[in-house]
Design a protein around this motif. Structure first.
Motif, short mmCIF file in Angstrom:
data_model
loop_
_atom_site.label_atom_id
_atom_site.label_comp_id
_atom_site.label_asym_id
_atom_site.label_seq_id
_atom_site.Cartn_x
_atom_site.Cartn_y
_atom_site.Cartn_z
N PRO A 41 0.93 -1.13 0.13
CA PRO A 41 -0.02 0.07 -0.08
C PRO A 41 0.77 1.35 -0.12
CG PRO A 41 -0.95 -1.63 1.59
CD PRO A 41 0.58 -2.23 0.91
N GLY A 42 0.28 2.38 -0.94
CA GLY A 42 1.00 3.36 -0.96
C GLY A 42 2.39 3.64 -1.85
N THR A 43 2.67 2.49 -2.41
CA THR A 43 3.85 2.19 -3.40
C THR A 43 3.43 2.72 -4.72
OG1 THR A 43 3.44 -0.02 -3.93
CG2 THR A 43 5.04 0.39 -2.16
N PRO A 44 4.42 3.42 -5.51
CA PRO A 44 4.01 3.55 -7.02
C PRO A 44 3.71 2.38 -7.75
CG PRO A 44 5.96 4.70 -6.35
CD PRO A 44 5.60 4.02 -5.22
N GLY A 45 4.36 1.33 -7.29
CA GLY A 45 4.15 -0.10 -8.14
C GLY A 45 2.65 -0.52 -8.07
N LEU A 46 1.97 -0.32 -6.58
CA LEU A 46 0.61 -0.77 -6.52
C LEU A 46 -0.42 0.28 -7.30
CD1 LEU A 46 -1.51 -2.50 -5.08
CD2 LEU A 46 -1.61 -0.59 -3.17
N VAL A 50 -2.93 -0.88 -9.83
CA VAL A 50 -4.56 -0.46 -9.80
C VAL A 50 -4.95 0.05 -11.37
CG1 VAL A 50 -6.16 0.83 -8.79
CG2 VAL A 50 -4.78 -0.46 -7.49
N ALA A 51 -4.12 1.08 -12.01
CA ALA A 51 -4.13 1.57 -13.11
C ALA A 51 -4.34 0.85 -14.20
CB ALA A 51 -3.27 2.55 -13.39
N GLU A 52 -3.92 -0.41 -14.11
CA GLU A 52 -3.84 -1.39 -15.35
C GLU A 52 -4.98 -2.39 -15.01
OE1 GLU A 52 -3.29 -3.54 -18.48
OE2 GLU A 52 -1.86 -1.83 -17.92
N PHE A 53 -5.27 -2.81 -13.90
CA PHE A 53 -6.35 -3.84 -13.49
C PHE A 53 -7.65 -3.27 -12.75
CE2 PHE A 53 -2.22 -6.02 -14.04
CZ PHE A 53 -2.74 -7.15 -14.80
N ALA A 85 5.27 -6.53 -16.49
CA ALA A 85 5.69 -5.41 -17.13
C ALA A 85 5.76 -4.09 -16.34
CB ALA A 85 4.91 -5.04 -18.51
N ILE A 86 4.98 -4.21 -15.28
CA ILE A 86 5.06 -3.12 -14.23
C ILE A 86 5.80 -3.73 -13.27
CG2 ILE A 86 3.54 -2.09 -12.29
CD1 ILE A 86 1.11 -2.74 -14.13
#
Length: 202
Positions: A41-46, A50-53, A85-86
């Motif tokens: 939570p709170g990471t750019p990765g998450l 979320v933006a993708e899925f 890819a993310i």
């Protein structure tokens, strides 16, 4: 610095070997653990996942809903590729940071489950493969991880074959027997790594 790739099929005891090597002083770079950290939570990765899925893959408390995401990506190779890819570049970047922070004479062990599958052996000075028969691995997955035999076989079938893994090995640790036999082999492997490290540095 000696860069070591550590791999082994599911149920081979790789995490146990990793733990023993860490106790000797190896710097462990655990790709699976880092892959979890980069989507906390709170990471750019998450945020990217979320933006993708979509927001449906986040639990009520803001964490990644792994079972839900798993159900999506394991049913569709295109979606799995999008997730990789993310996550993969983030894992690579974090792994490089850990390696850069290690001492010049360190033995850096990269714990890479899919080393053989992804053709990553050339990235390392040396590859260690933890080897165990399919019967032994199946028994461990059912007995210790609570999988059904069918689930365990499916997970094993999704990975490289034993032969494919052994083909990339510079050092093989046989973990078909009891734990005390493994401990002795890891001690021997560590002595070998130290010798190679000294030679490498020289």
């Amino acid at each position: 610095m000696l860069k070591v790739g550590l791999t082994g099929g599911i149920g081979s005891g790789k995490s146990e070997v990793s733990r023993l090597l860490a106790a000797y002083g190896a710097v462990i770079v655990d790709a699976d653990r880092i892959a979890r950290e980069v989507v906390e939570p709170g990471t750019p990765g998450l945020a990217a996942v979320v933006a993708e899925f979509g927001p449906g893959i986040v639990t009520a408390d803001g964490a990644l809903d792994r079972p839900k995401l798993g159900a999506i990506v394991f049913a569709d190779t295109g979606r799995l590729a999008a997730l990789n890819a993310i996550v993969h570049p983030l894992v690579r970047a974090r792994s490089a940071e850990i390696e850069a922070a290690a001492a010049p004479d360190a033995v850096v062990v990269h714990d890479v489950p899919l080393l053989a599958e992804n053709g990553l052996a050339p990235l390392y000075d040396l590859v260690i493969v933890i080897d165990a028969t399919e019967e032994t691995r199946l028994d461990r997955l059912v007995r210790l991880r609570g999988m059904t035999p069918e689930e365990a076989r499916a997970r094993m079938a999704a990975q490289a074959t034993r032969e494919e893994r052994l083909a990339v090995a510079d050092l093989v640790i046989d973990n078909d027997g009891p734990l005390d036999a493994l401990t002795a082999q890891v001690a021997k492997a560590w002595a070998d790594l130290l010798a190679r490290s000294a030679h490498h540095a020289g």
